[in-house]
Write an enzyme that holds these catalytic residues in place. Sequence first.
Site, mmCIF file in Angstrom:
data_model
loop_
_atom_site.group_PDB
_atom_site.id
_atom_site.type_symbol
_atom_site.label_atom_id
_atom_site.label_comp_id
_atom_site.label_asym_id
_atom_site.label_seq_id
_atom_site.Cartn_x
_atom_site.Cartn_y
_atom_site.Cartn_z
ATOM 1 N N HIS A 174 -17.520 4.590 31.624
ATOM 2 C CA HIS A 174 -17.921 5.404 32.769
ATOM 3 C C HIS A 174 -16.732 6.195 33.300
ATOM 4 O O HIS A 174 -15.592 5.728 33.265
ATOM 5 C CB HIS A 174 -18.490 4.498 33.872
ATOM 6 C CG HIS A 174 -19.152 5.244 34.982
ATOM 7 N ND1 HIS A 174 -18.540 5.482 36.182
ATOM 8 C CD2 HIS A 174 -20.399 5.799 35.068
ATOM 9 C CE1 HIS A 174 -19.365 6.145 36.981
ATOM 10 N NE2 HIS A 174 -20.500 6.349 36.328
ATOM 11 N N SER A 202 -30.117 -3.312 24.902
ATOM 12 C CA SER A 202 -30.192 -2.205 25.855
ATOM 13 C C SER A 202 -31.629 -1.782 26.112
ATOM 14 O O SER A 202 -32.523 -2.019 25.295
ATOM 15 C CB SER A 202 -29.386 -1.020 25.321
ATOM 16 O OG SER A 202 -29.459 0.088 26.197
#
Length: 491
Positions: A210, A412
């Site tokens: 991120h 995920s």
Amino acid sequence: MVGSVGNGLADLGASMNGFNKAAAAADPLPMEMEPPAEVVAAVAAAAAEGNGNGKAEEAASNGRREIVMGRNVHTSCFAVKEPDADDEVTGEREATMASVLALYRRSLVERTKHHLGYPYNLDFDYGALGQLQHFSINNLGDPFIESNYGVHSRQFEVGVLDWFARLWDLEKDEYWGYITNCGTEGNLHGILVGREVFPDGILYASRESHYSVFKAARMYRMDCVKVDTLMSGEIDCADFQRKILQNRDKPAIINVNIGTTVKGAVDDLDLVIKTLEESGFKDRFYIHCDGALFGLMIPFVKKAPKVTFKKPIGSVSVSGHKFVGCPMPCGVQITRLEHINALSSNVEYLASRDATIMGSRNGHAPIFLWYTLNRKGYRGFQKEVQKCLRNAHYLKDRLMEAGIGAMLNELSSTVVFERPKDEEFVRRWQLACEGNIAHVVVMPSVNIDKLDYFLNELVEKRRTWYQGGISKAPCIARDIGVENCLCGLHK
């Protein structure tokens, strides 16, 4: 992003202009809240102007939205105007504001129907907490030390922290933590703790980490090394080893992703630890686990590797407004108690200790988290995780059946696929894009009906985008692998 502001107003303008008759039928406004003509005209004008500039941006960037600072903000915002002298008597201002807010609410309902690209769980009902909105609840200072300010929610905050400490296998007398304002703050704090433990340490993070991780490196003036990733998006530990061996004289501070931003990849924590220890870094490393999205989902995935403080990690952070479903941005940061003294200082003004990034902290957020944890518990979260994974597999399979390249990592609920050609479609469904790929993050609020609605519209649009073979779907083999790409070359 200015474009986002303009687009939001465009949606609101569309709702206001003509009162969005279909929506009005389902959610009519009371007669006293019908917007004055000047309100409708102003918002419609702002929407039209925003749409015009949006098209200019797309043309200038060959179909990709350009990120431009300073465009449309002042002309399309809701201006704040000083009250007239007789406003208190007529009540006209209150009526105007009520109508704007009511129509804004309607636009939020509409935009929520087309929300797929960002990892927010929009399925929540906190009506029972409305009674607390009249109080300024501020959890300034250390959560475990009561300050002189008495309107706080530390009793809720510590209860939430205890729950997460149990989840990650830390005893009450071994951890320290707090409720942050967002996932970024959790990363900023975790990396800061690592820097304080090893002042001369080098920060390592995969390229798909991120952006807040690299922001932390800039803020703290830390040396930062970007590590290559595998096709899945997880960290390449072979490249990681090469790079730490180039700096073997410096301690290592590592950001480990429990779900990357774009592909939802989970870094192999055990392999990262093994690589560090085999490279001579035993007792000379600090690991921060960025679990913003999947950090709270992975504990409930069968056979998934465990994130636990029984392993030599230093901190874990998650977001509260993503999988949990808080209406305001917030997060949870947990670290070892032994580390926090290096970061703390006493503040007489607060009659407390300062060890957080922010000073004042949202005291409402811990109550919302506490309320949700009590309602759902471990079992409730497990059911929601299983639902998200099932629906993510459904979406991926349907995309492939429709001839659209797609990828879904094993651990995920983020489905990656080819970027839609039309940026209006991207904005309509609020998709997150990077290069030639986009993704949908399947959250508890995303059901099969919503996915079918999206899929049917995407398939129909693609027929017009690629009609007659004049234009071809992008090749995304370099992004998600040859086996997942269904372009003309790899079909």
